[in-house]
Write a protein that holds these residues in place. Sequence first.
Motif, PDB file in Angstrom:
ATOM      1  N   SER A  51       0.835  -1.208   0.000  1.00  0.00           N
ATOM      2  CA  SER A  51       0.000   0.000   0.000  1.00  0.00           C
ATOM      3  C   SER A  51       0.870   1.259   0.000  1.00  0.00           C
ATOM      4  CB  SER A  51      -0.962   0.008   1.191  1.00  0.00           C
ATOM      5  OG  SER A  51      -0.260   0.010   2.409  1.00  0.00           O
ATOM      6  N   THR A  52       1.979   1.230   0.715  1.00  0.00           N
ATOM      7  CA  THR A  52       2.893   2.374   0.720  1.00  0.00           C
ATOM      8  C   THR A  52       3.554   2.519  -0.644  1.00  0.00           C
ATOM      9  OG1 THR A  52       3.272   2.131   3.085  1.00  0.00           O
ATOM     10  CG2 THR A  52       4.907   3.393   1.859  1.00  0.00           C
ATOM     11  N   LEU A  53       3.950   1.408  -1.247  1.00  0.00           N
ATOM     12  CA  LEU A  53       4.529   1.453  -2.583  1.00  0.00           C
ATOM     13  C   LEU A  53       3.530   2.028  -3.577  1.00  0.00           C
ATOM     14  CD1 LEU A  53       6.674   0.844  -4.710  1.00  0.00           C
ATOM     15  CD2 LEU A  53       5.782  -1.507  -4.805  1.00  0.00           C
ATOM     16  N   SER A  54       2.277   1.627  -3.476  1.00  0.00           N
ATOM     17  CA  SER A  54       1.241   2.160  -4.370  1.00  0.00           C
ATOM     18  C   SER A  54       1.143   3.675  -4.247  1.00  0.00           C
ATOM     19  CB  SER A  54      -0.115   1.527  -4.060  1.00  0.00           C
ATOM     20  OG  SER A  54      -0.107   0.175  -4.400  1.00  0.00           O
ATOM     21  N   HIS A  55       1.244   4.175  -3.024  1.00  0.00           N
ATOM     22  CA  HIS A  55       1.222   5.632  -2.821  1.00  0.00           C
ATOM     23  C   HIS A  55       2.407   6.287  -3.527  1.00  0.00           C
ATOM     24  CE1 HIS A  55       1.254   9.586  -1.022  1.00  0.00           C
ATOM     25  NE2 HIS A  55       2.493   9.345  -0.637  1.00  0.00           N
ATOM     26  N   HIS A  56       3.597   5.738  -3.359  1.00  0.00           N
ATOM     27  CA  HIS A  56       4.793   6.305  -3.996  1.00  0.00           C
ATOM     28  C   HIS A  56       4.674   6.275  -5.517  1.00  0.00           C
ATOM     29  CE1 HIS A  56       7.091   7.074  -0.413  1.00  0.00           C
ATOM     30  NE2 HIS A  56       6.979   5.818  -0.009  1.00  0.00           N
ATOM     31  N   LEU A  57       4.145   5.193  -6.061  1.00  0.00           N
ATOM     32  CA  LEU A  57       3.970   5.097  -7.509  1.00  0.00           C
ATOM     33  C   LEU A  57       2.950   6.120  -8.005  1.00  0.00           C
ATOM     34  CD1 LEU A  57       4.044   1.216  -7.845  1.00  0.00           C
ATOM     35  CD2 LEU A  57       5.808   2.830  -8.630  1.00  0.00           C
ATOM     36  N   LYS A  58       1.925   6.362  -7.223  1.00  0.00           N
ATOM     37  CA  LYS A  58       0.925   7.368  -7.582  1.00  0.00           C
ATOM     38  C   LYS A  58       1.558   8.756  -7.617  1.00  0.00           C
ATOM     39  CE  LYS A  58      -3.391   9.454  -6.050  1.00  0.00           C
ATOM     40  NZ  LYS A  58      -4.403   9.512  -5.002  1.00  0.00           N
ATOM     41  N   VAL A  59       2.377   9.072  -6.631  1.00  0.00           N
ATOM     42  CA  VAL A  59       3.058  10.378  -6.605  1.00  0.00           C
ATOM     43  C   VAL A  59       3.930  10.534  -7.846  1.00  0.00           C
ATOM     44  CG1 VAL A  59       4.798  11.756  -5.382  1.00  0.00           C
ATOM     45  CG2 VAL A  59       2.977  10.613  -4.095  1.00  0.00           C
ATOM     46  N   LEU A  60       4.671   9.495  -8.199  1.00  0.00           N
ATOM     47  CA  LEU A  60       5.541   9.555  -9.384  1.00  0.00           C
ATOM     48  C   LEU A  60       4.723   9.704 -10.666  1.00  0.00           C
ATOM     49  CD1 LEU A  60       8.145   6.833  -8.369  1.00  0.00           C
ATOM     50  CD2 LEU A  60       8.528   9.310  -8.507  1.00  0.00           C
ATOM     51  N   ARG A  61       3.597   8.989 -10.734  1.00  0.00           N
ATOM     52  CA  ARG A  61       2.737   9.091 -11.926  1.00  0.00           C
ATOM     53  C   ARG A  61       2.137  10.481 -12.041  1.00  0.00           C
ATOM     54  NH1 ARG A  61      -2.503   8.836 -12.148  1.00  0.00           N
ATOM     55  NH2 ARG A  61      -2.695   7.746 -10.163  1.00  0.00           N
ATOM     56  N   GLU A  62       1.599  10.991 -10.939  1.00  0.00           N
ATOM     57  CA  GLU A  62       0.969  12.310 -10.965  1.00  0.00           C
ATOM     58  C   GLU A  62       1.966  13.435 -11.219  1.00  0.00           C
ATOM     59  OE1 GLU A  62      -1.293  12.444  -7.313  1.00  0.00           O
ATOM     60  OE2 GLU A  62      -2.973  11.368  -8.237  1.00  0.00           O
ATOM     61  N   ALA A  63       3.235  13.198 -10.901  1.00  0.00           N
ATOM     62  CA  ALA A  63       4.279  14.191 -11.171  1.00  0.00           C
ATOM     63  C   ALA A  63       4.733  14.127 -12.631  1.00  0.00           C
ATOM     64  CB  ALA A  63       5.471  13.968 -10.245  1.00  0.00           C
ATOM     65  N   GLY A  64       4.280  13.104 -13.352  1.00  0.00           N
ATOM     66  CA  GLY A  64       4.634  12.976 -14.762  1.00  0.00           C
ATOM     67  C   GLY A  64       5.882  12.166 -15.022  1.00  0.00           C
ATOM     68  N   LEU A  65       6.425  11.522 -14.003  1.00  0.00           N
ATOM     69  CA  LEU A  65       7.669  10.768 -14.148  1.00  0.00           C
ATOM     70  C   LEU A  65       7.471   9.339 -14.633  1.00  0.00           C
ATOM     71  CD1 LEU A  65       9.282  12.098 -10.905  1.00  0.00           C
ATOM     72  CD2 LEU A  65      10.226  12.386 -13.198  1.00  0.00           C
ATOM     73  N   VAL A  66       6.285   8.786 -14.379  1.00  0.00           N
ATOM     74  CA  VAL A  66       6.038   7.376 -14.667  1.00  0.00           C
ATOM     75  C   VAL A  66       4.754   7.231 -15.477  1.00  0.00           C
ATOM     76  CG1 VAL A  66       5.485   5.158 -13.563  1.00  0.00           C
ATOM     77  CG2 VAL A  66       7.234   6.633 -12.571  1.00  0.00           C
ATOM     78  N   ARG A  67       4.799   6.329 -16.435  1.00  0.00           N
ATOM     79  CA  ARG A  67       3.602   5.959 -17.196  1.00  0.00           C
ATOM     80  C   ARG A  67       3.225   4.545 -16.769  1.00  0.00           C
ATOM     81  NH1 ARG A  67       0.997   8.233 -20.786  1.00  0.00           N
ATOM     82  NH2 ARG A  67       2.678   9.596 -21.471  1.00  0.00           N
ATOM     83  N   ASP A  82      12.540   9.960 -21.702  1.00  0.00           N
ATOM     84  CA  ASP A  82      12.727  10.792 -22.893  1.00  0.00           C
ATOM     85  C   ASP A  82      11.870  12.046 -22.836  1.00  0.00           C
ATOM     86  OD1 ASP A  82      14.558   8.989 -23.872  1.00  0.00           O
ATOM     87  OD2 ASP A  82      13.132   7.982 -25.195  1.00  0.00           O
ATOM     88  N   GLU A  83      10.646  11.900 -22.376  1.00  0.00           N
ATOM     89  CA  GLU A  83       9.756  13.057 -22.276  1.00  0.00           C
ATOM     90  C   GLU A  83      10.255  14.063 -21.238  1.00  0.00           C
ATOM     91  OE1 GLU A  83       5.334  11.943 -22.594  1.00  0.00           O
ATOM     92  OE2 GLU A  83       6.340  10.080 -21.972  1.00  0.00           O
ATOM     93  N   ILE A  84      10.683  13.563 -20.082  1.00  0.00           N
ATOM     94  CA  ILE A  84      11.178  14.449 -19.029  1.00  0.00           C
ATOM     95  C   ILE A  84      12.487  15.110 -19.465  1.00  0.00           C
ATOM     96  CG2 ILE A  84      12.056  14.550 -16.644  1.00  0.00           C
ATOM     97  CD1 ILE A  84       9.014  14.241 -16.826  1.00  0.00           C
ATOM     98  N   GLU A  85      13.348  14.354 -20.113  1.00  0.00           N
ATOM     99  CA  GLU A  85      14.611  14.937 -20.599  1.00  0.00           C
ATOM    100  C   GLU A  85      14.351  16.015 -21.641  1.00  0.00           C
ATOM    101  OE1 GLU A  85      17.928  14.634 -19.643  1.00  0.00           O
ATOM    102  OE2 GLU A  85      16.986  13.637 -17.954  1.00  0.00           O
ATOM    103  N   GLY A  86      13.333  15.815 -22.466  1.00  0.00           N
ATOM    104  CA  GLY A  86      12.979  16.838 -23.448  1.00  0.00           C
ATOM    105  C   GLY A  86      12.458  18.109 -22.800  1.00  0.00           C
ATOM    106  N   ARG A  87      11.731  17.947 -21.721  1.00  0.00           N
ATOM    107  CA  ARG A  87      11.153  19.104 -21.019  1.00  0.00           C
ATOM    108  C   ARG A  87      12.168  19.784 -20.105  1.00  0.00           C
ATOM    109  NH1 ARG A  87       7.063  22.636 -20.407  1.00  0.00           N
ATOM    110  NH2 ARG A  87       6.132  22.785 -18.347  1.00  0.00           N
ATOM    111  N   TYR A  88      12.934  18.980 -19.366  1.00  0.00           N
ATOM    112  CA  TYR A  88      13.934  19.499 -18.418  1.00  0.00           C
ATOM    113  C   TYR A  88      15.256  18.767 -18.653  1.00  0.00           C
ATOM    114  CZ  TYR A  88       9.736  21.304 -16.212  1.00  0.00           C
ATOM    115  OH  TYR A  88       8.548  21.946 -15.976  1.00  0.00           O
TER     116      TYR A  88
END
Length: 103
Positions: A51-67, A82-88
């Motif tokens: 459940s804690t891992l799911s929370h961390h994955l949600k934070v990463l997804r909502e931040a745009g780091l993970v698909r 690639d998308e994040i490197e293109g943006r930042y």
Amino acid sequence: MRALNHPTIDSVDLATVLNALADPIRLRVIGQLAEAGGVVCGGFDVPVSMSTLSHHLKVLREAGLVRVTPEGSHRRHELRADEIEGRYPGVLSSIITATRDPA
């Protein structure tokens, strides 16, 4: 399995990305994703409950780091490097390098 929302790369805010990466467990997840290319939810090597891992994955997804994409009865998590490197340029690659550096 319900569909998950992923922010468009244009809406990904640098402060949100850096905040998401400010946690040691999330850094560990990012490092594992960078190494493996993609990991199903139960495949992460982290010292937290599911459940804690799911929370961390949600934070990463909502931040745009993970698909997250459905893969059978599991969800596959992939780094949007690639998308994040293109943006930042250089931000994510520097952080990934630092997660690998034993110093």
